[in-house]
Scaffold this active site. Structure first.
Site, PDB file in Angstrom:
ATOM      1  N   LYS A   1      33.765  41.347  50.280  1.00  0.00           N
ATOM      2  CA  LYS A   1      34.723  40.720  49.361  1.00  0.00           C
ATOM      3  C   LYS A   1      34.359  39.260  49.217  1.00  0.00           C
ATOM      4  CE  LYS A   1      38.433  42.102  47.171  1.00  0.00           C
ATOM      5  NZ  LYS A   1      38.498  43.504  46.708  1.00  0.00           N
TER       6      LYS A   1
HETATM    7  N1  GLU Z   1      37.448  44.739  43.268  1.00  0.00           N
HETATM    8  C1  GLU Z   1      37.529  46.163  43.195  1.00  0.00           C
HETATM    9  C2  GLU Z   1      38.158  46.726  44.435  1.00  0.00           C
HETATM   10  O1  GLU Z   1      38.756  46.026  45.188  1.00  0.00           O
HETATM   11  C3  GLU Z   1      36.219  46.821  42.862  1.00  0.00           C
HETATM   12  C4  GLU Z   1      35.075  46.569  43.765  1.00  0.00           C
HETATM   13  C5  GLU Z   1      33.762  47.076  43.179  1.00  0.00           C
HETATM   14  O2  GLU Z   1      33.769  47.673  42.126  1.00  0.00           O
HETATM   15  O3  GLU Z   1      32.757  46.832  43.842  1.00  0.00           O
HETATM   16  O4  GLU Z   1      38.120  47.899  44.653  1.00  0.00           O
END
Ligand code: GLU
Length: 418
Positions: free
Chosen positions: A106
Site C-alpha cells: 500500500k
Molecule cells: N486499492 C485497491 C484495493 O485496495 C486496488 C489495489 C490494486 O488494484 O492493486 O483493493
C-alpha cells in the site's frame, strides 16, 4: 480524533486470533504481522505561487511471497504509517483469498488533494513516484488507484517511471487509462464487486430486492458505482453521504440526480430536493435500513457508533471500515458483516486482468471482464461463507482463516532464506 486510528492493531489482533484457530505455531505465522519493507519519503512540491510544501509519503510492501507486491496509492489527509501497514497486510490476504498471483502493498501521501491545483497534484505524483522508484517495478511492486487517485494519476506514474527507465513500461501500474493499456471496468470494478456480493447475499438470505433498503457512506469511485447499481436494481438507497455530509429520503434517493449534482462540482451537503433531508454521517450509520455499505476512509464504524447500527447486513465496501471493537459489538447485535477482504476484491481482481492483458497483449470486452470478475469474487465469497459457517465464526474470521492458511502454507513450502 475522538476514536484513534487503530487499523494496524485490528489487523495484527485478527491475524493472531486466526492463527490460534488454525493451530499455527508462532514461528509459522508471525511474519504476517510485519511488512517486509517500508519506505517513508518526504516529497517537496513547488506550489503555483512559488513556495515549496513538503508532504509525507509511504510505500509499504507487506509480502512478496506469492507474486509482485500489489496495492493502491491513496492521497488523503488521514494517511499515516500504521494505516499503510494495515492496508498493505490486508492486500496480501485479499490476493491470497482470491488466489491471485500477487503479494500485498500500500502507498499513500498525507495530503488533501482538493486543496491542490491540477499542476501541483501532477508534480506531487511525479515526485512521489521518483522517490519510491527504487522499490517499485512491473515485476516487483505494481501500484494502482485507491482513495483520491484515478486513471489520470496512474498515467502520470506510468510516464514518470517510463522516463526514468528510458522506455515505456505500461505494466508499472494497473488502473491506467485505456489508451495506455488500461483494462475496461477497472474504475468501476470495486463497486461492481460489492454489488455482486450484495445480490448474492440477498439471494442466500432470501430477501427480496423491493423490500430492502440501503445506506451508503462514501461517494467516491466505489460508493458511486454501488449507489448507481442499487438504484438500477430497484433497491432503495435511503441514505447517502460523503465527507461533506449526508442526505436521507425514506422513499429512496434520486441517485442519478445526486450523481449529476456532485459531478458538476457541487457537494452532497448542498443537494436540495423535496422529501430529502440533511443528516450527519453518524445519523447515516444509525439509519433504519437493511444494508449499510461504508466505502470511505478507514475506521468509519467504531466503538463510539457501532451500537447505533440498525442494519441487518454491513458490507465493508472500503478497506478497514470497521474497527475490531466495533466488530465485537456488531456480532453481539447479530448483524452480518461481510468484510473488506472479500467485499472489496473487485478492484484487485480487475487489476489482475489488466496485468494479464498487458503481458499477453489481449483485449477483453466488458462482458467477459464482468463474467470473470463475478465468477472469481463469488467463489471467494462462497468459500468464506462455508468456512465461517463450519467454524461458527463471523465472516471476517472465515476470510482470515482461508487467506492466512494459504500464505503460511506458501511460506512453509518456500522456507526461510538463507
Ligand atoms: N486499492 C485497491 C484495493 O485496495 C486496488 C489495489 C490494486 O488494484 O492493486 O483493493
Amino acid at each position: 480524533m475522538e476514536h484513534e486510528n487503530n487499523s494496524y492493531l485490528s489487523f495484527t489482533q485478527t491475524v493472531d486470533r486466526a492463527a490460534e484457530l488454525l493451530g499455527l505455531e508462532r514461528s509459522a505465522y508471525e511474519f504476517v504481522k510485519y511488512p517486509e519493507r517500508e519506505l517513508i519519503v518526504s516529497i517537496p512540491v513547488e506550489m503555483d505561487d512559488g513556495t515549496v510544501a513538503i508532504y509525507k509519503g509511504y510505500r509499504v510492501q507487506h509480502s512478496s511471497l506469492l507474486g509482485p507486491y500489489k496495492g493502491g496509492v491513496r492521497f488523503h489527509e488521514s494517511v499515516n504509517h500504521d494505516e499503510m501497514k494495515a492496508l498493505a497486510g490486508v492486500m496480501t490476504l485479499k490476493c491470497a483469498l482470491a488466489n491471485l498471483p500477487f503479494g500485498g502493498a500500500k502507498g499513500g501521501v498525507t495530503v488533501d488533494p482538493s486543496k491542490l491545483s491540477k499542476n501541483e497534484l501532477k508534480r506531487l505524483t511525479r515526485r512521489y513516484t521518483a522517490m519510491i522508484l527504487p522499490i517499485i517495478g512491473p515485476d516487483e511492486d505494481i501500484p494502482a488507484p485507491d482513495i483520491n487517485t484515478n486513471e489520470e494519476i496512474m498515467g502520470w506514474i506510468m510516464d514518470t517511471y517510463s522516463m526514468m527507465r528510458g522506455h515505456a513500461v505500461p505494466g508499472i501500474v494497473t488502473g491506467k487509462p485505456q489508451q495506455l493499456g488500461g483494462s475496461l471496468v477497472r474504475t468501476e470494478a470495486t463497486g461492481r464487486g460489492v454489488s455482486y456480493i450484495l445480490q448474492e447475499t440477498l439471494k442466500r438470505l432470501k430477501l427480496e430486492d423491493e423490500r430492502c433498503t440501503a445506506a451508503v457512506l462514501g461517494f467516491g469511485k466505489v460508493g458511486r458505482e454501488v449507489a448507481h447499481r442499487l438504484f438500477e436494481e430497484g433497491i432503495r438507497v435511503v441514505a447517502l453521504g460523503d465527507a461533506t455530509g449526508a442526505v436521507r429520503s425514506g422513499k429512496g434517493l434520486n441517485i442519478p440526480a445526486i450523481t449529476a449534482h456532485v459531478e458538476s462540482g457541487r457537494k452532497i451537503c448542498d443537494y436540495q430536493e423535496v422529501g430529502t433531508e440533511h443528516i450527519t454521517n453518524d445519523e447515516l450509520i444509525a439509519s433504519e435500513c437493511t444494508i449499510l455499505i461504508p466505502c470511505a476512509t478507514s475506521d468509519r464504524i467504531h466503538a463510539g457508533n457501532a451500537e447505533s447500527v440498525k442494519a441487518q447486513i454491513v458490507i465493508e465496501g472500503g478497506n478497514a471500515q470497521i474497527t475490531s471493537e466495533a466488530d465485537v459489538i456488531l456480532e453481539k447485535k447479530e448483524c452480518m458483516v461481510i468484510p473488506d477482504l472479500v467485499a472489496t476484491l473487485g478492484g484487485v481482481i480487475v487489476s489482475y486482468f489488466e496485468r494479464v492483458q498487458n503481458v499477453q497483449s489481449l483485449m477483453w470486452d466488458e462482458f467477459e471482464i464482468n463474467r470473470m470478475l463475478k465468477s472469481i469474487i463469488l467463489k471467494a465469497y462462497d468459500e468464506v461463507w462455508e468456512v465461517s459457517r463450519k467454524n461458527a465464526v463471523p465472516m471476517r474470521m472465515g476470510a482470515y482463516l482461508i487467506a492466512l492458511e494459504r500464505v503460511c502454507t506458501a511460506k512453509r513450502i518456500r522456507g526461510i532464506f538463507p
